[in-house]
Design a protein around this motif. Structure first.
Motif, PDB file in Angstrom:
ATOM      1  N   LYS A   1       0.793  -1.227   0.000  1.00 18.60           N
ATOM      2  CA  LYS A   1       0.000   0.000   0.000  1.00 18.60           C
ATOM      3  C   LYS A   1       0.826   1.279   0.000  1.00 18.60           C
ATOM      4  CE  LYS A   1      -3.675  -2.329   2.467  1.00 18.60           C
ATOM      5  NZ  LYS A   1      -4.401  -2.443   3.718  1.00 18.60           N
ATOM      6  N   GLY A   2       2.122   1.161   0.162  1.00 14.66           N
ATOM      7  CA  GLY A   2       2.976   2.344   0.254  1.00 14.66           C
ATOM      8  C   GLY A   2       3.130   3.034  -1.088  1.00 14.66           C
ATOM      9  N   GLN A   3       3.561   4.268  -1.043  1.00 15.97           N
ATOM     10  CA  GLN A   3       3.790   5.039  -2.259  1.00 15.97           C
ATOM     11  C   GLN A   3       5.280   5.206  -2.488  1.00 15.97           C
ATOM     12  OE1 GLN A   3       1.706   8.725  -1.929  1.00 15.97           O
ATOM     13  NE2 GLN A   3      -0.295   7.776  -2.214  1.00 15.97           N
ATOM     14  N   LEU A   4       5.654   5.085  -3.737  1.00 14.21           N
ATOM     15  CA  LEU A   4       7.049   5.223  -4.122  1.00 14.21           C
ATOM     16  C   LEU A   4       7.421   6.699  -4.161  1.00 14.21           C
ATOM     17  CD1 LEU A   4       9.599   3.804  -5.228  1.00 14.21           C
ATOM     18  CD2 LEU A   4       8.652   4.116  -7.497  1.00 14.21           C
ATOM     19  N   GLN A   5       8.514   7.043  -3.544  1.00  7.21           N
ATOM     20  CA  GLN A   5       8.988   8.421  -3.563  1.00  7.21           C
ATOM     21  C   GLN A   5       9.825   8.627  -4.821  1.00  7.21           C
ATOM     22  OE1 GLN A   5       8.114  10.733  -1.167  1.00  7.21           O
ATOM     23  NE2 GLN A   5       6.748   9.097  -0.526  1.00  7.21           N
ATOM     24  N   VAL A   6       9.484   9.643  -5.607  1.00  9.87           N
ATOM     25  CA  VAL A   6      10.182   9.922  -6.853  1.00  9.87           C
ATOM     26  C   VAL A   6      10.958  11.230  -6.685  1.00  9.87           C
ATOM     27  CG1 VAL A   6       9.908  10.294  -9.324  1.00  9.87           C
ATOM     28  CG2 VAL A   6       8.346   8.775  -8.130  1.00  9.87           C
ATOM     29  N   SER A   7      12.223  11.198  -7.036  1.00 14.98           N
ATOM     30  CA  SER A   7      13.048  12.395  -6.874  1.00 14.98           C
ATOM     31  C   SER A   7      12.716  13.435  -7.946  1.00 14.98           C
ATOM     32  CB  SER A   7      14.534  12.029  -6.959  1.00 14.98           C
ATOM     33  OG  SER A   7      14.883  11.739  -8.297  1.00 14.98           O
ATOM     34  N   GLN A   8      13.149  14.652  -7.698  1.00 12.61           N
ATOM     35  CA  GLN A   8      12.902  15.744  -8.638  1.00 12.61           C
ATOM     36  C   GLN A   8      13.560  15.455  -9.981  1.00 12.61           C
ATOM     37  OE1 GLN A   8      13.911  19.578  -7.085  1.00 12.61           O
ATOM     38  NE2 GLN A   8      13.325  20.644  -8.953  1.00 12.61           N
TER      39      GLN A   8
ATOM     40  N   VAL B   1      13.095  14.035 -15.757  1.00 18.05           N
ATOM     41  CA  VAL B   1      13.384  13.131 -16.877  1.00 18.05           C
ATOM     42  C   VAL B   1      12.086  12.563 -17.441  1.00 18.05           C
ATOM     43  CG1 VAL B   1      14.418  10.888 -17.467  1.00 18.05           C
ATOM     44  CG2 VAL B   1      15.724  12.553 -16.143  1.00 18.05           C
ATOM     45  N   GLU B   2      11.164  12.183 -16.560  1.00 19.45           N
ATOM     46  CA  GLU B   2       9.876  11.643 -16.991  1.00 19.45           C
ATOM     47  C   GLU B   2       9.089  12.689 -17.793  1.00 19.45           C
ATOM     48  OE1 GLU B   2       5.907  10.150 -14.752  1.00 19.45           O
ATOM     49  OE2 GLU B   2       7.794   9.332 -13.981  1.00 19.45           O
TER      50      GLU B   2
END
Length: 185
Positions: A26-33, A38-39
């Motif tokens: 259930k956790g959320q993935l932390q995405v860096s700036q 890049v995305e």
């Protein structure tokens, strides 16, 4: 790990393995700036590529380079919507680009094959949706090769299916019709 009291308060269990499973499920993935940047750049490039692939320059009937589309997007201050697909955003962008570039959706080349007994009715029904008839013939059935706007394809398919009760076909011969140049660099 945290104290048992804290685990119990947050996860209703003090079992560390169960807590780890809950976090993974259930956790959320932390995405860096950097990753977000890049995305976003990748998605903007994908949108520009889709537009370049689906459109032509109305002045010379040739496709635009992706870089030209990207530059126009920057000038329009195009804002990316991360939760929408690149294709959706590309199709929404095309009308905006028309304000700045001589751009239009590339036409599709299709072939209709319908039984002779309903051919006149079908031809009359699809005529407003056809931009240019390239050829037509009467063998055993009526056959028509034409250029259409891609947005008309579904309507033409529905008309042919309804009028022929499934006996007629609409085939895509070319998804993107563009003029050929015979120059050698």
């Amino acid at each position: 790990m945290a104290k048992s009291k804290d685990l119990e308060r947050c996860f209703d269990t003090a079992d560390e393995i169960e807590v780890c499973k809950m976090i993974l499920e259930k956790g959320q993935l932390q995405v860096s700036q950097k990753e977000r940047k890049v995305e976003a750049e990748t998605k903007l490039r994908d949108i520009a590529t889709i537009v370049a692939d689906k459109c032509i320059n109305t002045d010379n009937k040739l496709p635009f380079p992706v870089e030209v589309i990207q530059t126009a997007m920057k000038e329009l201050k195009f804002s990316l919507k991360p939760n929408r697909s690149a294709k959706q955003q590309a199709l929404e962008l095309i009308p905006e680009l028309k304000k700045q570039l001589p751009i239009a959706r590339a036409q599709m080349r299709i072939r209709l094959d319908v039984p002779e007994k309903v051919a006149k009715e079908v031809k009359k029904s699809v005529a407003p949706l056809i931009d240019m008839i390239e050829s037509e013939g009467w063998d055993l059935d009526y056959s028509l090769t034409a250029r259409i706007d891609p947005g008309s394809y579904r309507d033409i398919s529905k008309i042919v299916a309804a009028s022929t009760r499934g006996a007629g076909t609409v085939d895509i011969l070319d998804c993107k019709v563009q003029e050929r140049t015979d120059t050698i660099d």
